[in-house]
Design a protein around this motif. Structure first.
Motif, PDB file in Angstrom:
ATOM      1  N   ARG A  12      16.452 -76.489-104.248  1.00  0.00           N
ATOM      2  CA  ARG A  12      15.952 -75.105-104.188  1.00  0.00           C
ATOM      3  C   ARG A  12      15.431 -74.668-105.548  1.00  0.00           C
ATOM      4  N   ARG A  13      16.109 -75.086-106.614  1.00  0.00           N
ATOM      5  CA  ARG A  13      15.601 -74.771-107.957  1.00  0.00           C
ATOM      6  C   ARG A  13      14.250 -75.432-108.175  1.00  0.00           C
ATOM      7  N   GLU A  14      14.099 -76.643-107.677  1.00  0.00           N
ATOM      8  CA  GLU A  14      12.821 -77.347-107.806  1.00  0.00           C
ATOM      9  C   GLU A  14      11.726 -76.608-107.038  1.00  0.00           C
ATOM     10  N   LEU A  15      12.051 -76.110-105.868  1.00  0.00           N
ATOM     11  CA  LEU A  15      11.079 -75.320-105.109  1.00  0.00           C
ATOM     12  C   LEU A  15      10.693 -74.058-105.875  1.00  0.00           C
ATOM     13  N   LEU A  16      11.667 -73.397-106.478  1.00  0.00           N
ATOM     14  CA  LEU A  16      11.369 -72.202-107.273  1.00  0.00           C
ATOM     15  C   LEU A  16      10.480 -72.550-108.460  1.00  0.00           C
ATOM     16  N   ASP A  17      10.737 -73.692-109.104  1.00  0.00           N
ATOM     17  CA  ASP A  17       9.901 -74.123-110.226  1.00  0.00           C
ATOM     18  C   ASP A  17       8.452 -74.312-109.786  1.00  0.00           C
ATOM     19  N   LEU A  18       8.270 -74.928-108.630  1.00  0.00           N
ATOM     20  CA  LEU A  18       6.919 -75.134-108.113  1.00  0.00           C
ATOM     21  C   LEU A  18       6.237 -73.801-107.806  1.00  0.00           C
ATOM     22  N   LEU A  19       6.993 -72.877-107.235  1.00  0.00           N
ATOM     23  CA  LEU A  19       6.421 -71.579-106.885  1.00  0.00           C
ATOM     24  C   LEU A  19       6.211 -70.700-108.112  1.00  0.00           C
ATOM     25  N   ALA A  20       6.915 -70.985-109.198  1.00  0.00           N
ATOM     26  CA  ALA A  20       6.690 -70.235-110.434  1.00  0.00           C
ATOM     27  C   ALA A  20       5.304 -70.552-111.001  1.00  0.00           C
ATOM     28  N   GLU A  21       4.786 -71.730-110.703  1.00  0.00           N
ATOM     29  CA  GLU A  21       3.445 -72.110-111.160  1.00  0.00           C
ATOM     30  C   GLU A  21       2.374 -71.358-110.392  1.00  0.00           C
ATOM     31  N   ARG A  22       2.551 -71.266-109.065  1.00  0.00           N
ATOM     32  CA  ARG A  22       1.590 -70.580-108.192  1.00  0.00           C
ATOM     33  C   ARG A  22       2.114 -70.601-106.760  1.00  0.00           C
ATOM     34  N   GLU A  23       1.516 -69.753-105.917  1.00  0.00           N
ATOM     35  CA  GLU A  23       1.903 -69.801-104.505  1.00  0.00           C
ATOM     36  C   GLU A  23       1.422 -71.114-103.914  1.00  0.00           C
ATOM     37  N   ARG A  24       2.155 -71.575-102.899  1.00  0.00           N
ATOM     38  CA  ARG A  24       1.835 -72.881-102.313  1.00  0.00           C
ATOM     39  C   ARG A  24       2.096 -72.867-100.817  1.00  0.00           C
ATOM     40  N   PRO A  25       1.313 -73.644-100.071  1.00  0.00           N
ATOM     41  CA  PRO A  25       1.603 -73.812 -98.647  1.00  0.00           C
ATOM     42  C   PRO A  25       2.832 -74.707 -98.467  1.00  0.00           C
ATOM     43  N   ALA A  26       3.501 -74.534 -97.356  1.00  0.00           N
ATOM     44  CA  ALA A  26       4.722 -75.299 -97.084  1.00  0.00           C
ATOM     45  C   ALA A  26       4.474 -76.806 -97.169  1.00  0.00           C
ATOM     46  N   GLY A  27       3.356 -77.262 -96.651  1.00  0.00           N
ATOM     47  CA  GLY A  27       3.059 -78.702 -96.671  1.00  0.00           C
ATOM     48  C   GLY A  27       2.980 -79.261 -98.078  1.00  0.00           C
ATOM     49  N   GLU A  28       2.437 -78.489 -98.986  1.00  0.00           N
ATOM     50  CA  GLU A  28       2.349 -78.939-100.379  1.00  0.00           C
ATOM     51  C   GLU A  28       3.738 -79.017-101.005  1.00  0.00           C
ATOM     52  N   LEU A  29       4.591 -78.069-100.662  1.00  0.00           N
ATOM     53  CA  LEU A  29       5.964 -78.108-101.171  1.00  0.00           C
ATOM     54  C   LEU A  29       6.693 -79.344-100.656  1.00  0.00           C
ATOM     55  N   VAL A  30       6.476 -79.668 -99.406  1.00  0.00           N
ATOM     56  CA  VAL A  30       7.072 -80.877 -98.824  1.00  0.00           C
ATOM     57  C   VAL A  30       6.568 -82.109 -99.573  1.00  0.00           C
ATOM     58  N   ASP A  31       5.278 -82.147 -99.874  1.00  0.00           N
ATOM     59  CA  ASP A  31       4.697 -83.294-100.589  1.00  0.00           C
ATOM     60  C   ASP A  31       5.303 -83.470-101.981  1.00  0.00           C
ATOM     61  N   ASP A  59      -1.239 -68.007 -93.033  1.00  0.00           N
ATOM     62  CA  ASP A  59      -2.640 -68.189 -93.394  1.00  0.00           C
ATOM     63  C   ASP A  59      -3.208 -69.179 -92.391  1.00  0.00           C
ATOM     64  N   GLY A  60      -3.670 -68.654 -91.268  1.00  0.00           N
ATOM     65  CA  GLY A  60      -4.068 -69.521 -90.168  1.00  0.00           C
ATOM     66  C   GLY A  60      -2.823 -70.212 -89.622  1.00  0.00           C
ATOM     67  N   GLN A  61      -2.845 -71.529 -89.622  1.00  0.00           N
ATOM     68  CA  GLN A  61      -1.686 -72.277 -89.149  1.00  0.00           C
ATOM     69  C   GLN A  61      -0.735 -72.649 -90.277  1.00  0.00           C
ATOM     70  N   ARG A  62      -1.115 -72.313 -91.508  1.00  0.00           N
ATOM     71  CA  ARG A  62      -0.258 -72.631 -92.658  1.00  0.00           C
ATOM     72  C   ARG A  62       0.641 -71.448 -92.987  1.00  0.00           C
ATOM     73  N   ARG A  63       1.735 -71.763 -93.682  1.00  0.00           N
ATOM     74  CA  ARG A  63       2.623 -70.724 -94.208  1.00  0.00           C
ATOM     75  C   ARG A  63       2.588 -70.849 -95.727  1.00  0.00           C
ATOM     76  N   ILE A  64       2.226 -69.753 -96.383  1.00  0.00           N
ATOM     77  CA  ILE A  64       2.084 -69.741 -97.833  1.00  0.00           C
ATOM     78  C   ILE A  64       3.318 -69.078 -98.437  1.00  0.00           C
ATOM     79  N   TYR A  65       3.951 -69.769 -99.375  1.00  0.00           N
ATOM     80  CA  TYR A  65       5.164 -69.273-100.027  1.00  0.00           C
ATOM     81  C   TYR A  65       4.842 -68.776-101.432  1.00  0.00           C
ATOM     82  N   THR A  66       5.480 -67.671-101.791  1.00  0.00           N
ATOM     83  CA  THR A  66       5.281 -67.030-103.087  1.00  0.00           C
ATOM     84  C   THR A  66       6.642 -66.696-103.682  1.00  0.00           C
TER      85      THR A  66
END
Length: 110
Positions: A12-31, A59-66
């Motif tokens: 979860r901390r890693e996910l927060l680190d990624l989102l601190a850079e910018r918003e991202r779609p769920a698929g990118e977070l999984v990648d 966002d269409g069929q994607r979910r964007i996390y911020t």
């Protein structure tokens, strides 16, 4: 679960680190977390959403996390009470490193 329990988990901390850079779609977070399955990442994101650390929007069929950085203030407030102890410890560490460096420089090399 509170914010502290949520961030106790390294993924979860890693996910927060990624989102601190910018918003991202769920698929990118999984990648970015190949060691985890998509359902596992989704569970972590759900927990982060429930404690208010992230927002999600379709966002269409994607979910964007911020990241919701305002929720990190709870952690900042808790940590701030301990900041007064840091300067002394950092000074001691600096002195120790300087002494170690001086000893290393004085030792004869073979």
């Amino acid at each position: 679960m509170d914010v502290f329990e949520a961030i106790a988990e390294p993924s979860r901390r890693e996910l927060l680190d990624l989102l601190a850079e910018r918003e991202r779609p769920a698929g990118e977070l999984v990648d970015h977390l190949p060691r985890l399955t998509q359902p596992a990442v989704s569970r972590h994101l759900r927990i982060l959403r429930e404690v208010g650390l992230v927002d999600v929007r379709p966002d269409g069929q994607r979910r964007i996390y911020t990241l919701r950085a305002d929720r990190l203030i709870e952690i900042e407030n808790w940590i701030s009470q301990y900041r007064k102890y840091w300067p002394g410890h950092l000074d001691a560490l600096e002195q120790h490193l300087a002494q170690t460096q001086n000893q290393t420089q004085k030792e004869p090399t073979e």
